[in-house]
Design a protein around this motif. Structure first.
Motif, PDB file in Angstrom:
ATOM      1  N   THR A 158      -5.866  -4.800  14.596  1.00  0.00           N
ATOM      2  CA  THR A 158      -7.100  -4.880  13.820  1.00  0.00           C
ATOM      3  C   THR A 158      -6.866  -4.356  12.406  1.00  0.00           C
ATOM      4  O   THR A 158      -6.269  -3.288  12.214  1.00  0.00           O
ATOM      5  CB  THR A 158      -8.222  -4.064  14.490  1.00  0.00           C
ATOM      6  OG1 THR A 158      -8.452  -4.576  15.795  1.00  0.00           O
ATOM      7  CG2 THR A 158      -9.509  -4.145  13.673  1.00  0.00           C
ATOM      8  N   VAL A 159      -7.313  -5.122  11.414  1.00  0.00           N
ATOM      9  CA  VAL A 159      -7.210  -4.706  10.021  1.00  0.00           C
ATOM     10  C   VAL A 159      -8.539  -4.056   9.644  1.00  0.00           C
ATOM     11  O   VAL A 159      -9.582  -4.712   9.636  1.00  0.00           O
ATOM     12  CB  VAL A 159      -6.915  -5.905   9.110  1.00  0.00           C
ATOM     13  CG1 VAL A 159      -6.750  -5.441   7.661  1.00  0.00           C
ATOM     14  CG2 VAL A 159      -5.656  -6.630   9.579  1.00  0.00           C
ATOM     15  N   GLY A 160      -8.503  -2.761   9.344  1.00  0.00           N
ATOM     16  CA  GLY A 160      -9.724  -2.002   9.125  1.00  0.00           C
ATOM     17  C   GLY A 160     -10.411  -2.296   7.810  1.00  0.00           C
ATOM     18  O   GLY A 160      -9.826  -2.900   6.887  1.00  0.00           O
ATOM     19  N   PRO A 161     -11.657  -1.869   7.668  1.00  0.00           N
ATOM     20  CA  PRO A 161     -12.434  -2.174   6.468  1.00  0.00           C
ATOM     21  C   PRO A 161     -11.857  -1.576   5.183  1.00  0.00           C
ATOM     22  O   PRO A 161     -11.973  -2.174   4.115  1.00  0.00           O
ATOM     23  CB  PRO A 161     -13.817  -1.594   6.789  1.00  0.00           C
ATOM     24  CG  PRO A 161     -13.603  -0.621   7.905  1.00  0.00           C
ATOM     25  CD  PRO A 161     -12.453  -1.149   8.683  1.00  0.00           C
ATOM     26  N   ALA A 162     -11.234  -0.398   5.261  1.00  0.00           N
ATOM     27  CA  ALA A 162     -10.686   0.216   4.047  1.00  0.00           C
ATOM     28  C   ALA A 162      -9.543  -0.625   3.479  1.00  0.00           C
ATOM     29  O   ALA A 162      -9.465  -0.868   2.259  1.00  0.00           O
ATOM     30  CB  ALA A 162     -10.206   1.635   4.349  1.00  0.00           C
ATOM     31  N   LEU A 163      -8.644  -1.098   4.350  1.00  0.00           N
ATOM     32  CA  LEU A 163      -7.534  -1.923   3.884  1.00  0.00           C
ATOM     33  C   LEU A 163      -8.044  -3.273   3.387  1.00  0.00           C
ATOM     34  O   LEU A 163      -7.583  -3.777   2.348  1.00  0.00           O
ATOM     35  CB  LEU A 163      -6.513  -2.112   5.007  1.00  0.00           C
ATOM     36  CG  LEU A 163      -5.223  -2.843   4.614  1.00  0.00           C
ATOM     37  CD1 LEU A 163      -4.531  -2.142   3.461  1.00  0.00           C
ATOM     38  CD2 LEU A 163      -4.278  -2.954   5.813  1.00  0.00           C
ATOM     39  N   THR A 223       0.843  -1.190   0.000  1.00  0.00           N
ATOM     40  CA  THR A 223       0.000   0.000   0.000  1.00  0.00           C
ATOM     41  C   THR A 223       0.878   1.240   0.000  1.00  0.00           C
ATOM     42  O   THR A 223       2.075   1.180   0.310  1.00  0.00           O
ATOM     43  CB  THR A 223      -0.923   0.014   1.233  1.00  0.00           C
ATOM     44  OG1 THR A 223      -0.112  -0.023   2.423  1.00  0.00           O
ATOM     45  CG2 THR A 223      -1.852  -1.182   1.227  1.00  0.00           C
ATOM     46  N   GLU A 224       0.311   2.345  -0.344  1.00  0.00           N
ATOM     47  CA  GLU A 224       1.052   3.607  -0.388  1.00  0.00           C
ATOM     48  C   GLU A 224       1.326   4.071   1.035  1.00  0.00           C
ATOM     49  O   GLU A 224       0.445   4.594   1.713  1.00  0.00           O
ATOM     50  CB  GLU A 224       0.243   4.671  -1.131  1.00  0.00           C
ATOM     51  CG  GLU A 224       1.033   5.936  -1.441  1.00  0.00           C
ATOM     52  CD  GLU A 224       2.153   5.708  -2.448  1.00  0.00           C
ATOM     53  OE1 GLU A 224       3.186   6.394  -2.310  1.00  0.00           O
ATOM     54  OE2 GLU A 224       1.991   4.860  -3.331  1.00  0.00           O
ATOM     55  N   GLY A 225       2.542   3.846   1.496  1.00  0.00           N
ATOM     56  CA  GLY A 225       2.905   4.284   2.843  1.00  0.00           C
ATOM     57  C   GLY A 225       2.218   3.472   3.921  1.00  0.00           C
ATOM     58  O   GLY A 225       1.184   3.859   4.455  1.00  0.00           O
ATOM     59  N   HIS A 226       2.772   2.295   4.227  1.00  0.00           N
ATOM     60  CA  HIS A 226       2.195   1.487   5.303  1.00  0.00           C
ATOM     61  C   HIS A 226       2.078   2.344   6.564  1.00  0.00           C
ATOM     62  O   HIS A 226       2.938   3.179   6.851  1.00  0.00           O
ATOM     63  CB  HIS A 226       3.083   0.265   5.589  1.00  0.00           C
ATOM     64  CG  HIS A 226       3.229  -0.652   4.410  1.00  0.00           C
ATOM     65  ND1 HIS A 226       2.150  -1.188   3.758  1.00  0.00           N
ATOM     66  CD2 HIS A 226       4.325  -1.133   3.783  1.00  0.00           C
ATOM     67  CE1 HIS A 226       2.586  -1.965   2.772  1.00  0.00           C
ATOM     68  NE2 HIS A 226       3.903  -1.939   2.763  1.00  0.00           N
ATOM     69  N   HIS A 249      -9.357  -2.811  -0.053  1.00  0.00           N
ATOM     70  CA  HIS A 249      -8.269  -2.685  -1.029  1.00  0.00           C
ATOM     71  C   HIS A 249      -7.683  -4.057  -1.355  1.00  0.00           C
ATOM     72  O   HIS A 249      -7.456  -4.386  -2.531  1.00  0.00           O
ATOM     73  CB  HIS A 249      -7.201  -1.756  -0.470  1.00  0.00           C
ATOM     74  CG  HIS A 249      -5.993  -1.621  -1.347  1.00  0.00           C
ATOM     75  ND1 HIS A 249      -6.058  -1.221  -2.657  1.00  0.00           N
ATOM     76  CD2 HIS A 249      -4.675  -1.849  -1.087  1.00  0.00           C
ATOM     77  CE1 HIS A 249      -4.843  -1.192  -3.179  1.00  0.00           C
ATOM     78  NE2 HIS A 249      -3.988  -1.573  -2.245  1.00  0.00           N
ATOM     79  N   PHE A 250      -7.440  -4.872  -0.336  1.00  0.00           N
ATOM     80  CA  PHE A 250      -6.945  -6.229  -0.555  1.00  0.00           C
ATOM     81  C   PHE A 250      -7.937  -7.021  -1.406  1.00  0.00           C
ATOM     82  O   PHE A 250      -7.558  -7.712  -2.364  1.00  0.00           O
ATOM     83  CB  PHE A 250      -6.740  -6.932   0.788  1.00  0.00           C
ATOM     84  CG  PHE A 250      -5.378  -6.745   1.395  1.00  0.00           C
ATOM     85  CD1 PHE A 250      -4.801  -5.494   1.476  1.00  0.00           C
ATOM     86  CD2 PHE A 250      -4.673  -7.825   1.898  1.00  0.00           C
ATOM     87  CE1 PHE A 250      -3.546  -5.321   2.045  1.00  0.00           C
ATOM     88  CE2 PHE A 250      -3.417  -7.670   2.462  1.00  0.00           C
ATOM     89  CZ  PHE A 250      -2.850  -6.410   2.538  1.00  0.00           C
ATOM     90  N   ARG A 251      -9.215  -6.946  -1.044  1.00  0.00           N
ATOM     91  CA  ARG A 251     -10.249  -7.718  -1.722  1.00  0.00           C
ATOM     92  C   ARG A 251     -10.308  -7.363  -3.204  1.00  0.00           C
ATOM     93  O   ARG A 251     -10.340  -8.244  -4.075  1.00  0.00           O
ATOM     94  CB  ARG A 251     -11.594  -7.462  -1.047  1.00  0.00           C
ATOM     95  CG  ARG A 251     -12.742  -8.326  -1.552  1.00  0.00           C
ATOM     96  CD  ARG A 251     -14.046  -7.915  -0.885  1.00  0.00           C
ATOM     97  NE  ARG A 251     -13.942  -7.912   0.569  1.00  0.00           N
ATOM     98  CZ  ARG A 251     -14.064  -6.825   1.327  1.00  0.00           C
ATOM     99  NH1 ARG A 251     -14.291  -5.638   0.770  1.00  0.00           N
ATOM    100  NH2 ARG A 251     -13.960  -6.916   2.646  1.00  0.00           N
ATOM    101  N   ASP A 252     -10.302  -6.066  -3.500  1.00  0.00           N
ATOM    102  CA  ASP A 252     -10.393  -5.629  -4.885  1.00  0.00           C
ATOM    103  C   ASP A 252      -9.154  -6.040  -5.682  1.00  0.00           C
ATOM    104  O   ASP A 252      -9.261  -6.437  -6.857  1.00  0.00           O
ATOM    105  CB  ASP A 252     -10.564  -4.106  -4.942  1.00  0.00           C
ATOM    106  CG  ASP A 252     -11.899  -3.640  -4.391  1.00  0.00           C
ATOM    107  OD1 ASP A 252     -12.801  -4.486  -4.214  1.00  0.00           O
ATOM    108  OD2 ASP A 252     -12.029  -2.425  -4.127  1.00  0.00           O
ATOM    109  N   THR A 253      -7.984  -5.937  -5.069  1.00  0.00           N
ATOM    110  CA  THR A 253      -6.744  -6.281  -5.771  1.00  0.00           C
ATOM    111  C   THR A 253      -6.681  -7.768  -6.072  1.00  0.00           C
ATOM    112  O   THR A 253      -6.335  -8.175  -7.190  1.00  0.00           O
ATOM    113  CB  THR A 253      -5.532  -5.848  -4.923  1.00  0.00           C
ATOM    114  OG1 THR A 253      -5.608  -4.450  -4.648  1.00  0.00           O
ATOM    115  CG2 THR A 253      -4.231  -6.154  -5.646  1.00  0.00           C
ATOM    116  N   VAL A 254      -6.993  -8.588  -5.085  1.00  0.00           N
ATOM    117  CA  VAL A 254      -6.949 -10.038  -5.283  1.00  0.00           C
ATOM    118  C   VAL A 254      -7.992 -10.474  -6.311  1.00  0.00           C
ATOM    119  O   VAL A 254      -7.718 -11.307  -7.191  1.00  0.00           O
ATOM    120  CB  VAL A 254      -7.142 -10.770  -3.939  1.00  0.00           C
ATOM    121  CG1 VAL A 254      -7.393 -12.262  -4.150  1.00  0.00           C
ATOM    122  CG2 VAL A 254      -5.922 -10.555  -3.057  1.00  0.00           C
ATOM    123  N   ALA A 255      -9.181  -9.914  -6.244  1.00  0.00           N
ATOM    124  CA  ALA A 255     -10.231 -10.273  -7.197  1.00  0.00           C
ATOM    125  C   ALA A 255      -9.810  -9.955  -8.628  1.00  0.00           C
ATOM    126  O   ALA A 255     -10.101 -10.720  -9.567  1.00  0.00           O
ATOM    127  CB  ALA A 255     -11.525  -9.547  -6.850  1.00  0.00           C
TER     128      ALA A 255
END
Length: 390
Positions: free
Chosen positions: A285-290, A270-273, A293-299
């Motif tokens: 906790t991994v928030g909904p926005a991240l 991601t841009e600037g962890h 982003h993961f979901r869209d990229t993997v899909a």
């Protein structure tokens, strides 16, 4: 031999990725070693956890890393013999992305210049060889038969165990408060007191700025998330047909073949962890926005995986402003040797870095070319607004 005024020859502060290897290599050379670990050896709060770490000999930016990777390969095999368990699995791998991506071109150049076995794949050949990936008409790939993965937890625990068997004394759950040099050597201060050494290696990973004044503005702790996904057809993701991968360029994703026969591990850059300001209390906790982003990229780029992650891990890693670690004597003294800021790309080199640190601790010299990593090199500091929260 230890001098009468020293408690041991060398102190190793931090027994994670690099420190465990340094303790092993020092003890193997007959040095008396004291190692300090803030948590337990093999803990889950460092940069190395997560089942697998990528190994490759091609370099995407700095060609001087390639000889170090080749030297590390031999030491990985030596550690396997010592521990009696497989650690490095050379299953092959591919770097893919836009054909003109600088990282892809650099990887190809390092393979050619280094005389390494490799294969260049255009988009059609890449799609035919790796149908698990989305391949665009402008994409290409570089195969690396010397790529694969290391089992990091077993490696760290194994190296520390070898150090102990060779005579090292390792203090777990011991927080180092300060490391300072004087005319007589190095003093390591913990909550339990102080000890003196001829030399100290400071390898606290992402927590470097908690220990080192030099790292306060140059090594930034950042949070990195990895995730696991269920494939629709797990046989398409076994090591014999999938290998490790890294997608570079406009999209940055890396991943591994299945190691458990059920899931596939993927990381998305991601841009600037996110910066971590309190390393005692890392947000897990991994928030909904991240997640989105993961979901869209993997899909989009790995369509054979169910895009909802079934597990995640949070790792803490140290990033310098130029993306290269600090490896060598601390500015102003050769009695304190720094090894930190490996920015999420250091595990593959761990045993050779440990060997380099042993060289520097014992003789102050090493045969390996590490001048480009010198801690006293011109290095910009992180902006104050990044280092200190608003």
């Amino acid at each position: 031999m230890t001098s009468n005024s020293a408690d041991a020859d060398v102190a190793v502060v931090g027994l994670g990725t690099v420190g465990s290897m340094a303790a092993w290599r020092l003890a193997a050379r007959g040095q008396t070693v004291h190692g300090y670990e803030r948590f337990g050896i093999g803990h889950d709060r460092g940069a190395f956890s997560g089942q697998t770490r990528r190994f490759s000999v091609q370099s995407q930016r700095e060609p001087r890393w390639t000889p170090l990777a080749l030297a590390a390969l031999d030491l990985w095999r030596e550690l396997e013999v010592a521990t009696g368990r497989p650690l490095l699995h050379l299953v092959g791998g591919v770097i893919l992305g836009p054909a003109d991506a600088p990282a892809l071109r650099a990887a190809l150049r390092s393979a050619v210049d280094g005389g390494l076995a490799h294969e260049y794949l255009d988009a059609a050949a890449l799609a035919d060889r790796f149908p698990q990936h989305l391949v665009r008409p402008t994409d290409a790939g570089v195969l690396d038969p010397l790529a694969g993965f290391v089992r990091p937890e077993a490696a760290v625990v194994g190296a520390a165990r070898q150090a102990r068997e060779l005579g090292a004394t390792l203090f777990e759950h011991t927080r180092v408060l300060d490391v300072s040099a004087d005319a007589g050597g190095v003093v390591v201060r913990t909550e339990a007191g102080t000890r003196r050494y001829r030399t100290a290696i400071v390898a606290p990973g992402a927590r470097a700025r908690d220990v080192l004044a030099h790292a306060k503005a140059t090594v930034l702790p950042r949070r990195l998330v990895q995730a696991w996904y269920v494939p629709h057809d797990v046989d398409r993701y076994r090591a014999e047909v999938f290998g490790v991968f890294e997608r570079v360029g406009d999209v940055n994703v890396y991943g591994f073949p299945t190691v458990d026969g059920a899931t596939v591990k993927v990381g998305v850059y991601t841009e600037g962890h996110p910066v971590v300001y309190d390393t005692d209390n890392v947000p897990l906790t991994v928030g909904p926005a991240l997640l989105s982003h993961f979901r869209d990229t993997v899909a989009a780029y790995l369509p054979g995986l169910h895009p909802e992650p079934v597990a995640t891990t949070v790792n803490l890693e140290g990033y310098t402003t130029d993306g290269q670690p600090l490896l060598g004597p601390a500015p102003g003294t050769d009695r304190i040797i720094l090894a930190c800021g490996f920015s999420g790309a250091g595990f593959k080199f761990a045993p050779v870095v440990g060997d380099v640190l042993a060289d520097l601790a014992i003789t102050r010299h090493t045969k390996h070319d590490i001048g480009f990593l010198a801690p006293d090199r011109p290095l910009a500091t992180w902006p104050a607004e990044v280092v200190v929260p608003a």
